[in-house]
Motif scaffolding. Structure first.
Motif, mmCIF file in Angstrom:
data_model
loop_
_atom_site.group_PDB
_atom_site.id
_atom_site.type_symbol
_atom_site.label_atom_id
_atom_site.label_comp_id
_atom_site.label_asym_id
_atom_site.label_seq_id
_atom_site.Cartn_x
_atom_site.Cartn_y
_atom_site.Cartn_z
ATOM 1 N N ILE A 35 7.312 -49.154 21.016
ATOM 2 C CA ILE A 35 8.735 -49.050 21.360
ATOM 3 C C ILE A 35 9.577 -48.933 20.096
ATOM 4 O O ILE A 35 10.480 -48.107 20.004
ATOM 5 N N GLU A 36 9.247 -49.750 19.118
ATOM 6 C CA GLU A 36 10.023 -49.717 17.877
ATOM 7 C C GLU A 36 9.908 -48.358 17.186
ATOM 8 O O GLU A 36 10.861 -47.888 16.577
ATOM 9 N N ASP A 38 8.784 -45.291 18.739
ATOM 10 C CA ASP A 38 9.106 -44.100 19.529
ATOM 11 C C ASP A 38 9.880 -44.344 20.815
ATOM 12 O O ASP A 38 10.092 -43.401 21.580
ATOM 13 N N GLY A 39 10.251 -45.592 21.080
ATOM 14 C CA GLY A 39 11.028 -45.854 22.289
ATOM 15 C C GLY A 39 10.193 -46.186 23.509
ATOM 16 O O GLY A 39 8.991 -45.947 23.525
ATOM 17 N N ALA A 41 10.000 -44.827 26.324
ATOM 18 C CA ALA A 41 9.399 -43.685 27.019
ATOM 19 C C ALA A 41 8.016 -43.375 26.458
ATOM 20 O O ALA A 41 7.199 -42.751 27.122
ATOM 21 N N MET A 115 16.643 -52.569 18.498
ATOM 22 C CA MET A 115 16.753 -51.412 19.381
ATOM 23 C C MET A 115 15.791 -51.561 20.547
ATOM 24 O O MET A 115 16.123 -51.226 21.692
ATOM 25 N N ALA A 116 14.617 -52.045 20.263
ATOM 26 C CA ALA A 116 13.628 -52.241 21.318
ATOM 27 C C ALA A 116 14.166 -53.215 22.358
ATOM 28 O O ALA A 116 14.042 -52.989 23.562
ATOM 29 N N TYR A 118 17.246 -53.828 23.137
ATOM 30 C CA TYR A 118 18.289 -53.214 23.960
ATOM 31 C C TYR A 118 17.735 -52.155 24.901
ATOM 32 O O TYR A 118 18.230 -51.985 26.007
ATOM 33 N N GLU A 119 16.724 -51.465 24.465
ATOM 34 C CA GLU A 119 16.121 -50.465 25.347
ATOM 35 C C GLU A 119 15.493 -51.142 26.559
ATOM 36 O O GLU A 119 15.642 -50.694 27.694
ATOM 37 N N PHE A 121 16.319 -54.035 27.659
ATOM 38 C CA PHE A 121 17.434 -54.632 28.373
ATOM 39 C C PHE A 121 18.041 -53.639 29.356
ATOM 40 O O PHE A 121 18.294 -53.943 30.521
ATOM 41 N N LEU A 122 18.248 -52.435 28.858
ATOM 42 C CA LEU A 122 18.836 -51.385 29.683
ATOM 43 C C LEU A 122 17.909 -51.015 30.831
ATOM 44 O O LEU A 122 18.349 -50.802 31.966
ATOM 45 N N ARG A 126 18.036 -51.498 35.532
ATOM 46 C CA ARG A 126 17.716 -50.523 36.566
ATOM 47 C C ARG A 126 16.707 -51.077 37.574
ATOM 48 O O ARG A 126 16.522 -50.520 38.638
ATOM 49 N N ALA B 41 13.976 -41.324 30.884
ATOM 50 C CA ALA B 41 12.546 -41.031 30.866
ATOM 51 C C ALA B 41 12.159 -40.083 31.997
ATOM 52 O O ALA B 41 11.139 -39.401 31.927
ATOM 53 N N MET B 115 25.564 -46.490 32.800
ATOM 54 C CA MET B 115 24.222 -46.765 32.317
ATOM 55 C C MET B 115 23.646 -45.542 31.629
ATOM 56 O O MET B 115 22.992 -45.640 30.591
ATOM 57 N N LEU B 122 21.681 -45.051 23.187
ATOM 58 C CA LEU B 122 20.562 -45.723 22.529
ATOM 59 C C LEU B 122 19.552 -44.713 22.003
ATOM 60 O O LEU B 122 19.020 -44.849 20.902
ATOM 61 N N ARG B 126 18.123 -43.311 17.707
ATOM 62 C CA ARG B 126 16.778 -43.085 17.201
ATOM 63 C C ARG B 126 16.622 -41.701 16.579
ATOM 64 O O ARG B 126 15.658 -41.443 15.868
ATOM 65 N N THR B 171 25.381 -54.535 33.690
ATOM 66 C CA THR B 171 24.106 -55.245 33.755
ATOM 67 C C THR B 171 24.233 -56.536 34.562
ATOM 68 O O THR B 171 23.251 -57.067 35.039
#
Lengths: 197, 197
Positions: A35-36, A38-39, A41, A115-116, A118-119, A121-122, A126, B41, B115, B122, B126, B171
DNA sequence: TAGAATCTGGAGCGATCGCTCAGGTTTTTT
DNA sequence: AAAAAACCTGAGCGATCGCTCCAGATTCTA
């Protein structure tokens, strides 16, 4: 099939379980690395397996689905921050300094890690089954703001500003040093330079 | 191959280009629908094509890669928010009310859209080539905060709080009505209930 | 030491992925 | 009407996806 996270207690007598426990750690560490870099996804069964130096089927064995993997990662990251907040000084001024350092680090050496967070978290926003983790994070922030104000509106304001500061530090290049962040935090919590309207 | 975004001017005389222009709009609208429903994604060539009612190859024709598609979507969403801020009242009090409504809507009827904005935001953090869009957003917020304070530290504090409020509204389930958000915003920008230390 | 519990990992199915490409249609220009 | 330009698309290649399966290795229990 065990599949339970199994009580993450210190020493596990059963050597079989101990090995599995160790592999779960390695897998989650691998997930965070991915995640750190490449995210979220990029988190796939095979990529995580490769990162952890394990066969793809091992991933499925310990975490039935990729979603389970991400959920576990979110919980772990939340644990990290909750622990960080719990470790803040009992002295309010000192705690504020430490928080500023924490936020600044989120834009610097911990940028990828933040960043990881928050990703994930987001992503949690969902999925209804992950909402509990969001609530857990908010509780930690709220508990912290309660040290500076008893008013719920002020508390929300401070909490929102802290969240926003985290966001700003890792998306922007300015506002990177702890003293800068501290100065902003002080304006929010102490507010002495403001005129009373 | 045209591939240029082509000056998005009102009426295009060339019927060929006009059709292409229309299709770009439909594709971006489809991208937003997909992100709002299933997240960034889920944005794939085929899914977007289906959502737009076009063949997959049409996606590639107008946006060489999926990344291009996401970048274009980010720019469009940014445009949306920038326009929203530009449309705020010239009267500061009224503008604050409108902002509160905007934020509250981000947790209610515009939740998915908000969102999507943050997810794209975000993602942009990157990718170096998308940093410009982050700066553009920050500029808009900063321009707004400048209406309430000349002090850069206070400005950053207010900006961070606004970002954080957006995040919290979509959120969390609490903090959903415009009056609630307005009350918090007033604490940040006016601060009259705070003791001068 | 026999049997149960747990762990291991190679093989692979069906689906989707990003992207290419060769040739088609439509519209404008000459 | 012919040529040029712009637009459009079905087919499909090679790669990866999530996930399953199951025979064998390892480790504990009795």
């Amino acid at each position: 099939m065990p599949m339970q996270p199994e009580s993450d207690e210190a020493h596990i007598s059963d050597g079989r379980r101990r090995k599995g426990h160790e592999r779960r750690r390695r897998l989650l560490a691998a997930v965070m690395s991915v995640i750190e870099r490449d995210g979220v996804a990029a988190v796939t069964q095979r990529v995580v397996a490769k990162e952890a130096g394990l066969p793809p089927s091992a991933v499925t064995y310990y975490y039935a689905t990729v979603d389970d993997l991400l959920t576990a990662a979110l919980i772990q990251v939340n644990d990290w921050y909750i622990d960080a907040f719990a470790s803040l000084s009992a002295d309010d001024d000192r705690a504020m300094e430490q928080l500023a350092e924490l936020i600044a680090a989120g834009g610097d050496r911990n940028r990828a890690h933040t960043m990881a967070e928050y990703e994930l978290f987001l992503m949690a926003g969902r999925r209804p089954d992950m909402r509990a983790e969001i609530a857990r994070w908010n509780q930690v922030i709220d508990a912290f703001t309660a040290r500076f104000t008893a008013d719920p509106l002020d508390g929300t304001a401070i909490a929102a500003a802290i969240d926003g500061l985290f966001l700003r530090t890792f998306t922007t290049d300015g506002l990177s040093t702890a003293p800068e962040v501290l100065a902003v935090l002080k304006r929010i919590t102490r507010r002495h330079p403001f005129a009373p309207e």
